[in-house]
Design a protein around this motif. Structure first.
Motif, PDB file in Angstrom:
ATOM      1  N   VAL A   5     -11.368  10.578  -0.803  1.00  0.00           N
ATOM      2  CA  VAL A   5     -11.202   9.399  -0.732  1.00  0.00           C
ATOM      3  C   VAL A   5     -12.500   8.325  -1.146  1.00  0.00           C
ATOM      4  CG1 VAL A   5     -10.604   7.204   0.594  1.00  0.00           C
ATOM      5  CG2 VAL A   5      -9.431   9.523   0.916  1.00  0.00           C
ATOM      6  N   PRO A   6     -12.306   7.406  -1.872  1.00  0.00           N
ATOM      7  CA  PRO A   6     -13.540   6.561  -2.486  1.00  0.00           C
ATOM      8  C   PRO A   6     -14.211   5.884  -1.055  1.00  0.00           C
ATOM      9  CG  PRO A   6     -11.578   6.180  -4.023  1.00  0.00           C
ATOM     10  CD  PRO A   6     -11.095   6.990  -2.722  1.00  0.00           C
ATOM     11  N   GLU A   7     -15.517   6.176  -0.991  1.00  0.00           N
ATOM     12  CA  GLU A   7     -16.122   5.681   0.263  1.00  0.00           C
ATOM     13  C   GLU A   7     -15.543   5.593   1.146  1.00  0.00           C
ATOM     14  OE1 GLU A   7     -17.239   1.472  -0.903  1.00  0.00           O
ATOM     15  OE2 GLU A   7     -17.511   2.164  -3.143  1.00  0.00           O
ATOM     16  N   GLY A   8     -14.720   6.782   1.445  1.00  0.00           N
ATOM     17  CA  GLY A   8     -13.925   7.046   2.752  1.00  0.00           C
ATOM     18  C   GLY A   8     -13.171   5.856   3.290  1.00  0.00           C
ATOM     19  N   ASP A   9     -12.558   4.792   2.539  1.00  0.00           N
ATOM     20  CA  ASP A   9     -11.896   3.714   2.577  1.00  0.00           C
ATOM     21  C   ASP A   9     -10.365   3.804   2.430  1.00  0.00           C
ATOM     22  OD1 ASP A   9     -11.437   1.007   2.978  1.00  0.00           O
ATOM     23  OD2 ASP A   9     -12.090   0.225   1.186  1.00  0.00           O
ATOM     24  N   ILE A  10      -9.749   4.460   3.244  1.00  0.00           N
ATOM     25  CA  ILE A  10      -8.310   4.666   3.147  1.00  0.00           C
ATOM     26  C   ILE A  10      -7.468   3.380   3.041  1.00  0.00           C
ATOM     27  CG2 ILE A  10      -8.298   6.960   4.259  1.00  0.00           C
ATOM     28  CD1 ILE A  10      -7.189   5.694   6.630  1.00  0.00           C
ATOM     29  N   GLU A  11      -8.016   2.035   3.749  1.00  0.00           N
ATOM     30  CA  GLU A  11      -7.366   0.624   3.669  1.00  0.00           C
ATOM     31  C   GLU A  11      -7.478   0.357   2.218  1.00  0.00           C
ATOM     32  OE1 GLU A  11      -5.952  -0.366   6.121  1.00  0.00           O
ATOM     33  OE2 GLU A  11      -6.498   1.111   7.340  1.00  0.00           O
ATOM     34  N   GLY A  12      -8.213   0.779   1.412  1.00  0.00           N
ATOM     35  CA  GLY A  12      -8.346   0.342  -0.026  1.00  0.00           C
ATOM     36  C   GLY A  12      -7.276   1.299  -1.054  1.00  0.00           C
ATOM     37  N   PRO A  61       7.081   6.323 -13.520  1.00  0.00           N
ATOM     38  CA  PRO A  61       5.354   6.615 -13.165  1.00  0.00           C
ATOM     39  C   PRO A  61       4.845   5.864 -12.077  1.00  0.00           C
ATOM     40  CG  PRO A  61       5.977   5.601 -15.359  1.00  0.00           C
ATOM     41  CD  PRO A  61       7.305   5.314 -14.701  1.00  0.00           C
ATOM     42  N   ARG A  62       3.995   6.581 -11.301  1.00  0.00           N
ATOM     43  CA  ARG A  62       3.374   6.080 -10.249  1.00  0.00           C
ATOM     44  C   ARG A  62       1.914   6.537 -10.229  1.00  0.00           C
ATOM     45  NH1 ARG A  62       5.558   8.560  -5.185  1.00  0.00           N
ATOM     46  NH2 ARG A  62       5.656  10.453  -6.653  1.00  0.00           N
ATOM     47  N   ALA A  63       1.149   5.644  -9.681  1.00  0.00           N
ATOM     48  CA  ALA A  63      -0.199   5.896  -9.462  1.00  0.00           C
ATOM     49  C   ALA A  63      -0.945   5.689  -8.280  1.00  0.00           C
ATOM     50  CB  ALA A  63      -1.070   5.327 -10.684  1.00  0.00           C
ATOM     51  N   ILE A  64      -2.024   6.116  -7.740  1.00  0.00           N
ATOM     52  CA  ILE A  64      -2.796   5.851  -6.636  1.00  0.00           C
ATOM     53  C   ILE A  64      -3.966   4.830  -7.233  1.00  0.00           C
ATOM     54  CG2 ILE A  64      -4.160   6.551  -4.601  1.00  0.00           C
ATOM     55  CD1 ILE A  64      -2.558   8.953  -4.722  1.00  0.00           C
ATOM     56  N   SER A  65      -4.023   3.732  -6.431  1.00  0.00           N
ATOM     57  CA  SER A  65      -5.176   2.787  -6.852  1.00  0.00           C
ATOM     58  C   SER A  65      -6.095   2.615  -5.766  1.00  0.00           C
ATOM     59  CB  SER A  65      -4.141   1.465  -7.345  1.00  0.00           C
ATOM     60  OG  SER A  65      -5.272   0.529  -7.462  1.00  0.00           O
ATOM     61  N   TYR A  66      -7.376   2.207  -6.074  1.00  0.00           N
ATOM     62  CA  TYR A  66      -8.225   2.073  -5.167  1.00  0.00           C
ATOM     63  C   TYR A  66      -8.950   0.532  -5.486  1.00  0.00           C
ATOM     64  CZ  TYR A  66     -12.419   2.117  -2.187  1.00  0.00           C
ATOM     65  OH  TYR A  66     -13.663   1.788  -1.538  1.00  0.00           O
ATOM     66  N   VAL A 102      -3.655   2.283  -2.266  1.00  0.00           N
ATOM     67  CA  VAL A 102      -2.424   1.808  -2.736  1.00  0.00           C
ATOM     68  C   VAL A 102      -1.566   2.605  -3.604  1.00  0.00           C
ATOM     69  CG1 VAL A 102      -2.644  -0.559  -1.538  1.00  0.00           C
ATOM     70  CG2 VAL A 102      -2.640  -0.102  -4.229  1.00  0.00           C
ATOM     71  N   GLU A 103      -0.140   2.660  -3.458  1.00  0.00           N
ATOM     72  CA  GLU A 103       0.864   3.473  -4.527  1.00  0.00           C
ATOM     73  C   GLU A 103       0.928   2.218  -5.296  1.00  0.00           C
ATOM     74  OE1 GLU A 103       4.461   5.653  -5.077  1.00  0.00           O
ATOM     75  OE2 GLU A 103       3.049   6.705  -3.387  1.00  0.00           O
TER      76      GLU A 103
END
Length: 60
Positions: free
Chosen positions: A44-51, A2-7, A53-54
């Motif tokens: 992408v939340p708030e356009g913040d791609i740096e935030g 199981p994997r997820a994308i976290s912000y 992670v998988e």
């Protein structure tokens, strides 16, 4: 596995087996490698791609 994308520590979507993701502009594109036509887009939340992670989800 199981994997997820976290912000910033908060899960925004979970990935199914065989799904991969990539950021394109202000969208996350999630697609299955066996059928890329079955893809979904998430802003992408708030356009913040740096935030983004998988993360691995699950117990030992």
């Amino acid at each position: 596995m199981p994997r997820a994308i976290s912000y910033k520590g908060e899960i925004i979507t979970e990935l199914s087996d065989g799904e991969d993701w990539v950021v394109v502009g202000d969208k996350i594109i999630i697609a299955k490698s066996i059928d890329p036509a079955l893809s979904q887009e998430i802003t992408v939340p708030e356009g913040d791609i740096e935030g983004l992670v998988e993360v691995w989800r699950g117990g030992a």
